[in-house]
Motif scaffolding. Structure first.
Motif, PDB file in Angstrom:
ATOM      1  N   GLY A 206       0.819  -1.213   0.000  1.00  0.00           N
ATOM      2  CA  GLY A 206       0.000   0.000   0.000  1.00  0.00           C
ATOM      3  C   GLY A 206       0.851   1.260   0.000  1.00  0.00           C
ATOM      4  N   LEU A 207       1.923   1.278   0.795  1.00  0.00           N
ATOM      5  CA  LEU A 207       2.831   2.419   0.832  1.00  0.00           C
ATOM      6  C   LEU A 207       3.527   2.612  -0.507  1.00  0.00           C
ATOM      7  CD1 LEU A 207       4.534   2.079   4.347  1.00  0.00           C
ATOM      8  CD2 LEU A 207       3.070   3.949   3.560  1.00  0.00           C
ATOM      9  N   LEU A 208       3.905   1.495  -1.138  1.00  0.00           N
ATOM     10  CA  LEU A 208       4.542   1.576  -2.451  1.00  0.00           C
ATOM     11  C   LEU A 208       3.573   2.172  -3.475  1.00  0.00           C
ATOM     12  CD1 LEU A 208       6.948   0.997  -4.295  1.00  0.00           C
ATOM     13  CD2 LEU A 208       6.057  -1.324  -4.619  1.00  0.00           C
ATOM     14  N   GLY A 209       2.304   1.746  -3.419  1.00  0.00           N
ATOM     15  CA  GLY A 209       1.295   2.300  -4.318  1.00  0.00           C
ATOM     16  C   GLY A 209       1.108   3.800  -4.100  1.00  0.00           C
ATOM     17  N   ALA A 210       1.090   4.226  -2.822  1.00  0.00           N
ATOM     18  CA  ALA A 210       0.956   5.652  -2.508  1.00  0.00           C
ATOM     19  C   ALA A 210       2.170   6.427  -3.002  1.00  0.00           C
ATOM     20  CB  ALA A 210       0.788   5.838  -1.002  1.00  0.00           C
ATOM     21  N   HIS A 211       3.343   5.830  -2.887  1.00  0.00           N
ATOM     22  CA  HIS A 211       4.569   6.467  -3.336  1.00  0.00           C
ATOM     23  C   HIS A 211       4.537   6.672  -4.859  1.00  0.00           C
ATOM     24  CE1 HIS A 211       8.815   7.521  -2.423  1.00  0.00           C
ATOM     25  NE2 HIS A 211       8.978   7.230  -3.701  1.00  0.00           N
ATOM     26  N   ILE A 212       4.101   5.639  -5.584  1.00  0.00           N
ATOM     27  CA  ILE A 212       4.010   5.740  -7.051  1.00  0.00           C
ATOM     28  C   ILE A 212       2.965   6.784  -7.445  1.00  0.00           C
ATOM     29  CG2 ILE A 212       3.392   4.484  -9.150  1.00  0.00           C
ATOM     30  CD1 ILE A 212       4.565   1.965  -7.826  1.00  0.00           C
ATOM     31  N   PHE A 213       1.847   6.822  -6.724  1.00  0.00           N
ATOM     32  CA  PHE A 213       0.803   7.823  -6.995  1.00  0.00           C
ATOM     33  C   PHE A 213       1.351   9.244  -6.824  1.00  0.00           C
ATOM     34  CE2 PHE A 213      -2.380  10.728  -5.259  1.00  0.00           C
ATOM     35  CZ  PHE A 213      -3.282  10.767  -6.309  1.00  0.00           C
ATOM     36  N   CYS A 214       2.110   9.473  -5.745  1.00  0.00           N
ATOM     37  CA  CYS A 214       2.691  10.803  -5.506  1.00  0.00           C
ATOM     38  C   CYS A 214       3.688  11.175  -6.601  1.00  0.00           C
ATOM     39  CB  CYS A 214       3.374  10.840  -4.143  1.00  0.00           C
ATOM     40  SG  CYS A 214       2.225  10.752  -2.750  1.00  0.00           S
ATOM     41  N   TRP A 215       4.427  10.176  -7.082  1.00  0.00           N
ATOM     42  CA  TRP A 215       5.371  10.424  -8.171  1.00  0.00           C
ATOM     43  C   TRP A 215       4.633  10.834  -9.447  1.00  0.00           C
ATOM     44  CZ3 TRP A 215       6.082   7.006 -12.535  1.00  0.00           C
ATOM     45  CH2 TRP A 215       7.103   7.417 -13.402  1.00  0.00           C
ATOM     46  N   LEU A 216       3.539  10.131  -9.770  1.00  0.00           N
ATOM     47  CA  LEU A 216       2.747  10.475 -10.949  1.00  0.00           C
ATOM     48  C   LEU A 216       2.144  11.871 -10.801  1.00  0.00           C
ATOM     49  CD1 LEU A 216       0.947   7.054 -11.546  1.00  0.00           C
ATOM     50  CD2 LEU A 216       2.760   8.056 -12.939  1.00  0.00           C
ATOM     51  N   LYS A 217       1.681  12.190  -9.602  1.00  0.00           N
ATOM     52  CA  LYS A 217       1.121  13.522  -9.335  1.00  0.00           C
ATOM     53  C   LYS A 217       2.192  14.592  -9.529  1.00  0.00           C
ATOM     54  CE  LYS A 217      -1.238  16.156  -5.676  1.00  0.00           C
ATOM     55  NZ  LYS A 217      -0.163  17.148  -5.429  1.00  0.00           N
ATOM     56  N   TYR A 218       3.394  14.309  -9.053  1.00  0.00           N
ATOM     57  CA  TYR A 218       4.515  15.241  -9.198  1.00  0.00           C
ATOM     58  C   TYR A 218       4.827  15.468 -10.682  1.00  0.00           C
ATOM     59  CZ  TYR A 218       9.451  16.595  -9.468  1.00  0.00           C
ATOM     60  OH  TYR A 218      10.637  17.201  -9.786  1.00  0.00           O
ATOM     61  N   CYS A 219       4.906  14.379 -11.457  1.00  0.00           N
ATOM     62  CA  CYS A 219       5.186  14.492 -12.890  1.00  0.00           C
ATOM     63  C   CYS A 219       4.104  15.299 -13.601  1.00  0.00           C
ATOM     64  CB  CYS A 219       5.311  13.098 -13.520  1.00  0.00           C
ATOM     65  SG  CYS A 219       6.762  12.173 -12.984  1.00  0.00           S
ATOM     66  N   TYR A 220       2.854  15.078 -13.221  1.00  0.00           N
ATOM     67  CA  TYR A 220       1.731  15.811 -13.832  1.00  0.00           C
ATOM     68  C   TYR A 220       1.849  17.303 -13.539  1.00  0.00           C
ATOM     69  CZ  TYR A 220      -3.006  17.548 -14.562  1.00  0.00           C
ATOM     70  OH  TYR A 220      -4.088  18.294 -14.962  1.00  0.00           O
ATOM     71  N   GLU A 221       2.165  17.651 -12.300  1.00  0.00           N
ATOM     72  CA  GLU A 221       2.249  19.059 -11.922  1.00  0.00           C
ATOM     73  C   GLU A 221       3.403  19.760 -12.632  1.00  0.00           C
ATOM     74  OE1 GLU A 221       2.583  18.872  -7.717  1.00  0.00           O
ATOM     75  OE2 GLU A 221       0.415  18.713  -7.366  1.00  0.00           O
ATOM     76  N   VAL A 222       4.521  19.056 -12.805  1.00  0.00           N
ATOM     77  CA  VAL A 222       5.684  19.662 -13.458  1.00  0.00           C
ATOM     78  C   VAL A 222       5.466  19.793 -14.960  1.00  0.00           C
ATOM     79  CG1 VAL A 222       8.132  19.342 -14.005  1.00  0.00           C
ATOM     80  CG2 VAL A 222       7.308  18.922 -11.688  1.00  0.00           C
ATOM     81  N   VAL A 223       4.953  18.725 -15.584  1.00  0.00           N
ATOM     82  CA  VAL A 223       4.844  18.684 -17.047  1.00  0.00           C
ATOM     83  C   VAL A 223       3.630  19.470 -17.548  1.00  0.00           C
ATOM     84  CG1 VAL A 223       4.547  17.183 -19.060  1.00  0.00           C
ATOM     85  CG2 VAL A 223       6.054  16.487 -17.186  1.00  0.00           C
ATOM     86  N   PHE A 224       2.475  19.273 -16.926  1.00  0.00           N
ATOM     87  CA  PHE A 224       1.235  19.853 -17.446  1.00  0.00           C
ATOM     88  C   PHE A 224       0.847  21.174 -16.776  1.00  0.00           C
ATOM     89  CE2 PHE A 224       0.892  15.301 -18.416  1.00  0.00           C
ATOM     90  CZ  PHE A 224       0.602  15.356 -19.766  1.00  0.00           C
ATOM     91  N   LEU A 225       1.234  21.366 -15.527  1.00  0.00           N
ATOM     92  CA  LEU A 225       0.886  22.610 -14.839  1.00  0.00           C
ATOM     93  C   LEU A 225       2.038  23.603 -14.788  1.00  0.00           C
ATOM     94  CD1 LEU A 225      -1.207  21.211 -11.813  1.00  0.00           C
ATOM     95  CD2 LEU A 225      -1.984  21.867 -14.117  1.00  0.00           C
TER      96      LEU A 225
END
Length: 230
Positions: A206-225
């Motif tokens: 579960g922690l690994l899944g949350a970590h991957i989710f935060c990474w995807l969120k980070y990439c989205y904010e940097v690339v698209f926002l």
């Protein structure tokens, strides 16, 4: 790292041949030199860990692997020379190396301890679950040893100038975290594919899944926002 463990495995299985050893040594040295050319920080911590590994193997073999240890250890010599050359070209009196505790971490984060715990959350839980194999699994041991050495380098060394915020002594730690996650994911996979599924293992996944989710969120904010990656 891959070639180091390949050479070590061949030695333990008595499969060392002159031609294959020379080839592996050349490739190992070439990859290490390539890494050093890109960023010297990895080599600094890795050389120390390699020295410890070779000393332990030398002791375990009761002195029989002296020549082998010297040959493998010699692979870092051209890289250390390259590091010294790089530092002589990039450092100046305006960028002195200083000693201080957590200077870089405090400069870039208001809550560095919380940040470190968040970053290592998955790996710390895996360490608690797999502590019995810490000194039995060579790659798992290497991953944690490599991280600790590089963490202490980043925690105590810094450049006393505007380059403090560059975190040049922290790059080795960042590289070591990658190996730490690889070793931890291997452990998670071993537990999840066996009959040892329990609450700690589910929590870790579960922690690994949350970590991957935060990474995807980070990439989205940097690339698209267009937000700053820092």
């Amino acid at each position: 790292v891959y070639y180091l463990f390949k050479i070590q495995k061949n030695r333990t299985e008595n499969k060392i041949a002159k031609k294959s050893f020379v080839r592996d040594w050349l490739l190992f040295t070439a990859f290490l030199t390539l890494s050093t050319s890109c960023k010297p920080n990895f080599t600094i911590g890795f050389s120390f860990i390699l020295l410890i590994i070779l000393i332990i193997d030398f002791i375990k073999s009761k002195g029989k692997n002296l020549i082998y240890s010297i040959l493998i250890g010699s692979s870092v010599l051209p890289n250390i020379a390259l590091v010294l050359f790089q530092q002589s070209r990039s450092l100046s009196e305006e960028d002195p190396i200083a000693i201080g505790f957590m200077k870089f971490f405090l400069a870039v984060n208001e809550h560095p301890i919380v940040c470190i715990i968040e970053t290592l959350g998955v790996t710390l839980v895996v360490l608690v679950i797999s502590y019995k194999s810490l000194f039995k699994d060579r790659f798992f041991t290497f991953a944690w040893s490599n991280f600790l050495v590089n963490f202490f380098i980043a925690a105590f060394l810094y450049q006393d100038s505007f380059r403090l915020w560059h975190g040049n002594f922290a790059w080795g730690m960042r590289c070591s975290i990658s190996f730490l996650f690889i070793a931890s994911i291997i452990k998670i996979n071993c537990y999840s594919s066996s009959k040892k599924m329990n609450i700690p293992t589910v929590l870790t996944i579960g922690l690994l899944g949350a970590h991957i989710f935060c990474w995807l969120k980070y990439c989205y904010e940097v690339v698209f926002l267009g937000l700053s990656p820092w």
